[in-house]
Design an enzyme around this catalytic site. Structure first.
Site, PDB file in Angstrom:
ATOM      1  N   GLU A  64       1.234  -1.557  -0.866  1.00 30.62           N
ATOM      2  CA  GLU A  64      -0.305  -0.004   0.407  1.00 30.62           C
ATOM      3  C   GLU A  64       1.348   1.201  -0.439  1.00 30.62           C
ATOM      4  O   GLU A  64       0.880   1.594   0.739  1.00 30.62           O
ATOM      5  CB  GLU A  64      -1.337  -0.253   1.655  1.00 30.62           C
ATOM      6  CG  GLU A  64      -1.723  -0.846   1.383  1.00 30.62           C
ATOM      7  CD  GLU A  64      -2.728  -0.878   2.501  1.00 30.62           C
ATOM      8  OE1 GLU A  64      -2.926   0.387   3.665  1.00 30.62           O
ATOM      9  OE2 GLU A  64      -3.531  -2.024   1.978  1.00 30.62           O
TER      10      GLU A  64
ATOM     11  N   GLU B  61      -5.459  -8.920   0.779  1.00 29.69           N
ATOM     12  CA  GLU B  61      -5.808  -8.238   1.928  1.00 29.69           C
ATOM     13  C   GLU B  61      -7.605  -8.686   1.863  1.00 29.69           C
ATOM     14  O   GLU B  61      -7.721  -7.681   1.470  1.00 29.69           O
ATOM     15  CB  GLU B  61      -5.163  -6.886   2.734  1.00 29.69           C
ATOM     16  CG  GLU B  61      -3.665  -6.603   3.731  1.00 29.69           C
ATOM     17  CD  GLU B  61      -3.502  -5.964   4.254  1.00 29.69           C
ATOM     18  OE1 GLU B  61      -4.466  -5.181   4.448  1.00 29.69           O
ATOM     19  OE2 GLU B  61      -2.086  -5.497   3.839  1.00 29.69           O
TER      20      GLU B  61
HETATM   21  C1  FCB Z   1      -4.495  -1.983   5.536  1.00 31.64           C
HETATM   22  C2  FCB Z   1      -3.211  -2.461   5.744  1.00 31.64           C
HETATM   23  C3  FCB Z   1      -3.166  -3.355   6.915  1.00 31.64           C
HETATM   24  C4  FCB Z   1      -3.789  -3.050   7.995  1.00 31.64           C
HETATM   25  C5  FCB Z   1      -5.252  -3.210   7.754  1.00 31.64           C
HETATM   26  C6  FCB Z   1      -6.394  -3.230   8.212  1.00 31.64           C
HETATM   27  O1  FCB Z   1      -4.086  -0.898   5.317  1.00 31.64           O
HETATM   28  O2  FCB Z   1      -1.641  -3.504   4.766  1.00 31.64           O
HETATM   29  O3  FCB Z   1      -1.259  -3.814   7.824  1.00 31.64           O
HETATM   30  O4  FCB Z   1      -3.384  -2.052   8.815  1.00 31.64           O
HETATM   31  O5  FCB Z   1      -5.164  -1.949   6.551  1.00 31.64           O
END
Ligand code: FCB
Length: 463
Positions: free
Chosen positions: A167, A358
């Site tokens: 990110e 994620e």
């Molecule tokens: C993302 C991050 C991860 C976690 C999630 C909830 O932005 O990559 O580390 O904090 O959000």
């Protein structure tokens, strides 16, 4: 009831974590200080006043955590390597004990038949580099490439899947423009230089990784939002264009097209973030390096953003759902957005493969007297999101894997321990781990290679 549709053969079912959020052991094994260690030590930075020095104590308990992964039946595990464990001083000496730690973890994963996905930068920059300017300095690009090389030299014969950065939007903008993440700066121009250096180091590191490990699959993970205008008005539609441009396209276009989006450059000049359309941090050859071939794109998706035109033409995100329907992060549950983001990526950028690296939800979990955690809202979230992912596959998206965020409850950055994303509960006093019902549900999904229906007994009947 018809059988739920199966995912394609070879689809990877995973879970994700990151080093700073779970490891603890921040002063052990020769690890140096990270920007987040430093940031959390300053008063008022972390919502609950906590710090990541112990977190889930994964540094000592990784074998137990590996046993949990086996129990759930994970096919893949995404973790991150703590840069300050490997290069404690930011440049120069490589700490072999740091590499030993990840080597043991990787060997354990492979022994359990779990495919490792290693992220090289999940935000824990060595503090020593921050003192020399951090990601705002071009020197950090070379430091990152050297670090990536040291890791891949040791693990490149066993780890096939590498993610350079997690990110870049968050690391550059939350950390350097909005100030709520480490290092806590508030400087829009600096944030753009940081974003560029992250992207440039991705390109340069991916060349280095391929040289050292020719079979490597190299990717980068972006957080992507499903952006929608609040109304059909021309102003709101333009606000959505601008928001999508600065949040999504600013990070995708250089990677896939070797250029920053012109409309967003114009917006940034108008807003005074850039003095002119000449980007001061871009040097000859940078954009070609950034657009190095990519084996897969990692996508982190959590929610949609509905946007309205705000003051000075700045897009403003507005709330669409009542507070009781939001996750404890304040994020709306919007499964269709994952489908839409994936379909848009395939259409506009045509990545060779995509992994959802994620996706998950934080809720308040109640522990029953029996010890069970009936986290039905998380199950509902995961079911709906996995269903959206599967529909994207039906629509032709080359989606190859899905990683739940997160395997464990963990230290949620500036929000501390209050946000629980895990499918496994962590008691931070005793460090006891307990599979939540969502972990049992996910186990059933993995076993069926399909998203179990709401009415199936798998929903918590597996303990
Ligand atoms: C993302 C991050 C991860 C976690 C999630 C909830 O932005 O990559 O580390 O904090 O959000």
């Amino acid at each position: 009831m018809s059988a739920p549709a199966r995912f394609p053969d070879g689809f990877l079912w995973g879970a994700a974590t990151s080093a700073q959020q779970i490891e603890g052991g921040v002063a052990e094994g020769g690890r140096g200080e990270s920007v987040w260690d430093r940031f959390a030590a300053a008063p008022g930075r972390i919502a609950d006043g906590s710090d990541p020095s112990v977190a889930c104590d994964h540094f000592h308990r990784w074998r137990d955590d590996l046993a949990l992964m086996r129990e759930i039946g994970l096919g893949a595990y995404r973790f991150s390597i703590a840069w300050p464990r490997i290069v404690p001083g930011g440049r120069g000496r490589v700490n072999a004990r740091g590499l030993d730690f990840y080597e043991r973890l990787v060997d354990g994963l492979l022994g359990a038949g779990i495919t490792p996905f290693a992220t090289l930068n999940h935000w824990d920059t060595p503090q020593a580099l921050q003192e020399r300017g951090g990601w705002a300095s071009r020197e950090t690009v070379s430091a990152f490439v050297e670090y990536a090389g040291a890791v891949v030299e040791r693990l490149g014969d066993r780890v096939r899947h590498w993610i350079t950065h997690n990110e870049p939007w968050c690391q550059s903008m939350l950390g350097h423009e909005q100030g709520q993440h480490a290092p806590g700066h508030r400087d829009a121009a600096e944030a753009l230089a940081v974003a560029h250096h992250l992207l440039l180091s991705h390109g340069r590191a991916s060349e280095a990784i391929r040289r050292l490990a020719p079979l490597a699959q190299v990717g980068i993970t972006h957080i992507l939002a499903a952006v929608q205008p609040a109304s059909a008005s021309a102003d709101d539609r333009d606000a959505a264009r601008a928001y999508d441009g600065s949040f999504n396209r600013w990070f995708l276009d250089p990677i896939f097209r070797g250029a920053y989006p012109e409309d967003v450059v114009e917006d940034r000049v108008r807003l005074g973030q850039l003095a002119s359309a000449e980007l001061p941090f871009v040097r000859a050859g940078d954009l070609e390096a950034i657009a190095a071939p990519l084996d897969f794109l990692g996508v982190n998706y959590y929610s949609r953003t509905v946007v309205r035109a705000g003051p000075e033409g700045r897009p403003r995100a507005i709330a669409m759902a009542p507070p009781e329907e939001l996750t404890t992060m304040g994020w709306e549950v919007w499964p269709q957005g994952l489908h839409d983001v994936l379909v848009r990526l395939a259409r506009d950028y045509a990545p060779r493969a995509i992994h959802v690296t994620e996706n998950g939800a934080a809720f308040h979990d109640a522990v029953e007297p029996s010890g069970r955690i009936h986290d039905e809202r998380r199950i509902d979230y995961l079911r709906a999101l996995l269903d959206a992912a599967r529909r994207a596959i039906d629509d032709g998206v080359p989606l190859a894997g899905y990683f739940v965020w997160s395997l464990l409850d963990n230290w949620e950055w500036a929000l501390g321990f209050g946000q629980r994303f895990g499918i496994v509960r962590v008691d931070y006093v005793t460090q006891q781990r307990t599979l939540k019902d969502s972990a049992l549900w996910y186990r059933a999904a993995i076993a069926a290679h399909a998203v179990p229906d709401a009415t199936e007994p798998s929903r918590g009947g597996l303990a």
